[in-house]
Design a protein around this motif. Structure first.
Motif, PDB file in Angstrom:
ATOM      1  N   VAL A 107       0.880  -1.165   0.000  1.00 31.48           N
ATOM      2  CA  VAL A 107       0.000   0.000   0.000  1.00 31.48           C
ATOM      3  C   VAL A 107       0.916   1.212   0.000  1.00 31.48           C
ATOM      4  O   VAL A 107       1.547   1.533   1.012  1.00 31.48           O
ATOM      5  CB  VAL A 107      -0.920   0.020   1.243  1.00 31.48           C
ATOM      6  N   ARG A 108       1.038   1.874  -1.151  1.00 25.25           N
ATOM      7  CA  ARG A 108       1.968   2.996  -1.284  1.00 25.25           C
ATOM      8  C   ARG A 108       1.331   4.271  -0.744  1.00 25.25           C
ATOM      9  O   ARG A 108       0.267   4.669  -1.193  1.00 25.25           O
ATOM     10  CB  ARG A 108       2.389   3.172  -2.738  1.00 25.25           C
ATOM     11  N   VAL A 109       2.003   4.894   0.220  1.00 29.39           N
ATOM     12  CA  VAL A 109       1.498   6.121   0.833  1.00 29.39           C
ATOM     13  C   VAL A 109       2.650   7.103   1.005  1.00 29.39           C
ATOM     14  O   VAL A 109       3.818   6.713   1.033  1.00 29.39           O
ATOM     15  CB  VAL A 109       0.855   5.848   2.206  1.00 29.39           C
ATOM     16  N   THR A 110       2.319   8.395   1.116  1.00 24.42           N
ATOM     17  CA  THR A 110       3.322   9.384   1.462  1.00 24.42           C
ATOM     18  C   THR A 110       3.573   9.324   2.964  1.00 24.42           C
ATOM     19  O   THR A 110       2.792   8.736   3.719  1.00 24.42           O
ATOM     20  CB  THR A 110       2.852  10.794   1.073  1.00 24.42           C
ATOM     21  N   GLN A 111       4.653   9.965   3.418  1.00 26.29           N
ATOM     22  CA  GLN A 111       4.955   9.982   4.849  1.00 26.29           C
ATOM     23  C   GLN A 111       3.835  10.671   5.622  1.00 26.29           C
ATOM     24  O   GLN A 111       3.426  10.213   6.697  1.00 26.29           O
ATOM     25  CB  GLN A 111       6.277  10.717   5.105  1.00 26.29           C
ATOM     26  N   GLU A 112       3.319  11.777   5.053  1.00 27.67           N
ATOM     27  CA  GLU A 112       2.227  12.494   5.719  1.00 27.67           C
ATOM     28  C   GLU A 112       0.978  11.624   5.783  1.00 27.67           C
ATOM     29  O   GLU A 112       0.251  11.611   6.787  1.00 27.67           O
ATOM     30  CB  GLU A 112       1.907  13.796   4.975  1.00 27.67           C
ATOM     31  N   GLY A 113       0.725  10.885   4.700  1.00 27.63           N
ATOM     32  CA  GLY A 113      -0.445  10.020   4.671  1.00 27.63           C
ATOM     33  C   GLY A 113      -0.350   8.896   5.679  1.00 27.63           C
ATOM     34  O   GLY A 113      -1.342   8.552   6.339  1.00 27.63           O
ATOM     35  N   LYS A 114       0.831   8.327   5.841  1.00 26.18           N
ATOM     36  CA  LYS A 114       1.016   7.252   6.822  1.00 26.18           C
ATOM     37  C   LYS A 114       0.785   7.778   8.236  1.00 26.18           C
ATOM     38  O   LYS A 114       0.128   7.121   9.058  1.00 26.18           O
ATOM     39  CB  LYS A 114       2.426   6.671   6.704  1.00 26.18           C
ATOM     40  N   ALA A 115       1.292   8.981   8.504  1.00 28.18           N
ATOM     41  CA  ALA A 115       1.091   9.572   9.826  1.00 28.18           C
ATOM     42  C   ALA A 115      -0.393   9.830  10.087  1.00 28.18           C
ATOM     43  O   ALA A 115      -0.878   9.626  11.206  1.00 28.18           O
ATOM     44  CB  ALA A 115       1.882  10.878   9.941  1.00 28.18           C
ATOM     45  N   ALA A 116      -1.120  10.257   9.045  1.00 30.26           N
ATOM     46  CA  ALA A 116      -2.555  10.521   9.201  1.00 30.26           C
ATOM     47  C   ALA A 116      -3.315   9.226   9.470  1.00 30.26           C
ATOM     48  O   ALA A 116      -4.242   9.197  10.289  1.00 30.26           O
ATOM     49  CB  ALA A 116      -3.099  11.205   7.944  1.00 30.26           C
ATOM     50  N   LEU A 117      -2.936   8.144   8.793  1.00 27.83           N
ATOM     51  CA  LEU A 117      -3.591   6.854   9.019  1.00 27.83           C
ATOM     52  C   LEU A 117      -3.323   6.357  10.436  1.00 27.83           C
ATOM     53  O   LEU A 117      -4.213   5.818  11.101  1.00 27.83           O
ATOM     54  CB  LEU A 117      -3.097   5.831   7.996  1.00 27.83           C
ATOM     55  N   GLU A 118      -2.090   6.524  10.895  1.00 29.44           N
ATOM     56  CA  GLU A 118      -1.742   6.096  12.255  1.00 29.44           C
ATOM     57  C   GLU A 118      -2.532   6.903  13.295  1.00 29.44           C
ATOM     58  O   GLU A 118      -2.992   6.361  14.306  1.00 29.44           O
ATOM     59  CB  GLU A 118      -0.243   6.261  12.484  1.00 29.44           C
ATOM     60  N   SER A 119      -2.685   8.202  13.026  1.00 29.86           N
ATOM     61  CA  SER A 119      -3.433   9.060  13.937  1.00 29.86           C
ATOM     62  C   SER A 119      -4.911   8.658  13.980  1.00 29.86           C
ATOM     63  O   SER A 119      -5.519   8.590  15.060  1.00 29.86           O
ATOM     64  CB  SER A 119      -3.303  10.524  13.509  1.00 29.86           C
ATOM     65  N   GLU A 120      -5.474   8.378  12.802  1.00 28.93           N
ATOM     66  CA  GLU A 120      -6.882   7.959  12.747  1.00 28.93           C
ATOM     67  C   GLU A 120      -7.080   6.637  13.481  1.00 28.93           C
ATOM     68  O   GLU A 120      -8.062   6.463  14.222  1.00 28.93           O
ATOM     69  CB  GLU A 120      -7.339   7.821  11.300  1.00 28.93           C
ATOM     70  N   LEU A 121      -6.147   5.697  13.307  1.00 32.16           N
ATOM     71  CA  LEU A 121      -6.250   4.402  13.975  1.00 32.16           C
ATOM     72  C   LEU A 121      -6.207   4.574  15.490  1.00 32.16           C
ATOM     73  O   LEU A 121      -7.018   3.981  16.221  1.00 32.16           O
ATOM     74  CB  LEU A 121      -5.117   3.479  13.514  1.00 32.16           C
ATOM     75  N   ALA A 122      -5.279   5.396  15.969  1.00 32.63           N
ATOM     76  CA  ALA A 122      -5.179   5.622  17.412  1.00 32.63           C
ATOM     77  C   ALA A 122      -6.459   6.249  17.955  1.00 32.63           C
ATOM     78  O   ALA A 122      -6.925   5.892  19.048  1.00 32.63           O
ATOM     79  CB  ALA A 122      -3.974   6.525  17.708  1.00 32.63           C
TER      80      ALA A 122
END
Length: 236
Positions: A84-99
Motif C-alpha cells: 500500500v503505497r502512501v506518502t509519509q504524511e499520509g502514513k502519519a494521518a492513518l496512524e493518527s486515525e487508527l489511534a
C-alpha cells in the motif's frame, strides 16, 4: 468518504446506480487484504442513505466482492502481501486515525451497555445506533491495520517509474477545453481530502494519470461529459 471521492463529491446520492457500485468494488477486488472491510463500510453507508431517504433504491445487494476459489485462495496465500503505497504524511494521518478509533472503543462499549440497560432490546433505537457505530468503527480499524501493515512510504513518487506519474508525484495538468491548469499530488485513496490538492489514485482522473508522462493526454468521463487533460509537469 472514499466512495464519494471516487464517484464524484459534486454528484448527488440519487445518481448512484448499481453499475457504479460494481465498478467501485472492482477497484479493490477480492485480493485486497481489506476488501471485505471496505465492502462492509460501503454497505453500511448505502443502508443508512436509503433509510434516510437520500437514495430511492436499496442498493446494498449490489455490493458484492468476488470470493476466490479454493485453489485461488491457496495461491494467494503463497504470494507476498500487496504493498500500500502512501506518502509519509499520509502514513502519519492513518496512524493518527487508527489511534483515535482505538481510543473510542471504551466509549462505544459504555454506550452499548447503557442502551442495553434501557429495556426492550427488540425496539431500541439507541442500541441499534450503538451497534452500527461499533461495527463501522471495528471495520475501519481492521482496514487501517491492514493498510499500515503493508504500507510502503513513497516520499517523492515512485523512483522506479522514472518520469511516469505515480503515487507521491506532484502533477500539473491542463484542461484542454478551458485552458485551466490544476496542480495535484497523487496519493492513496485513504489520503485524499477535498480542497487539499491531494488527488486519489483511485478517482477517475487519478486512474487516468497513473503511469503517464509529460505531454500525454488523457480523457476522463465526468457528469458534464468527456474532459481531456494534458500533463504539463511531473515532479517527484
Amino acid at each position: 468518504m472514499r466512495f464519494a471521492r471516487w464517484f464524484g463529491e459534486e454528484r448527488s446520492a440519487p445518481e448512484v446506480r448499481p453499475a457504479d457500485l460494481e465498478a467501485y468494488v472492482d477497484t479493490f477486488g477480492a485480493t485486497a487484504p481489506n476488501a471485505m472491510a471496505r465492502a462492509d463500510a460501503l454497505k453500511g453507508f448505502l443502508a443508512y442513505a436509503h433509510k434516510q431517504g437520500m437514495m430511492p433504491e436499496r442498493l446494498v445487494t449490489h455490493v458484492r466482492v468476488r470470493r476466490p476459489t479454493g485453489r485461488a485462495r491457496l495461491a494467494r496465500s503463497m504470494e507476498p502481501p500487496p504493498e500500500v503505497r502512501v506518502t509519509q504524511e499520509g502514513k502519519a494521518a492513518l496512524e493518527s486515525e487508527l489511534a483515535d478509533l482505538i481510543a473510542r472503543r471504551p466509549r462505544i462499549a459504555e454506550e452499548l451497555h447503557l442502551a442495553r440497560a434501557d429495556g426492550d432490546v427488540s425496539e431500541n433505537a439507541p442500541l441499534d445506533a450503538a451497534r452500527e457505530m461499533q461495527g463501522q468503527t471495528e471495520a475501519r480499524i481492521r482496514e487501517l491495520e491492514g493498510m499500515l501493515r503493508h504500507a510502503v512510504v513513497v516520499e517523492h513518487g515512485d523512483r522506479a517509474s522514472g518520469d511516469r506519474a505515480a503515487i507521491g508525484s506532484n502533477i500539473v495538468i491542463a484542461n484542454l477545453s478551458s485552458g485551466a491548469k490544476l496542480s495535484y499530488q497523487l496519493v492513496n485513496a485513504a489520503e485524499a481530502r477535498p480542497g487539499t490538492g491531494r488527488l486519489s489514485a483511485e478517482s477517475p482522473v487519478g486512474r487516468a494519470l497513473i503511469g503517464k508522462r509529460v505531454g500525454d493526454e488523457v480523457q476522463v468521463t465526468a457528469p458534464s461529459g468527456q474532459i481531456r487533460f494534458r500533463i504539463e509537469q511531473i515532479n517527484k
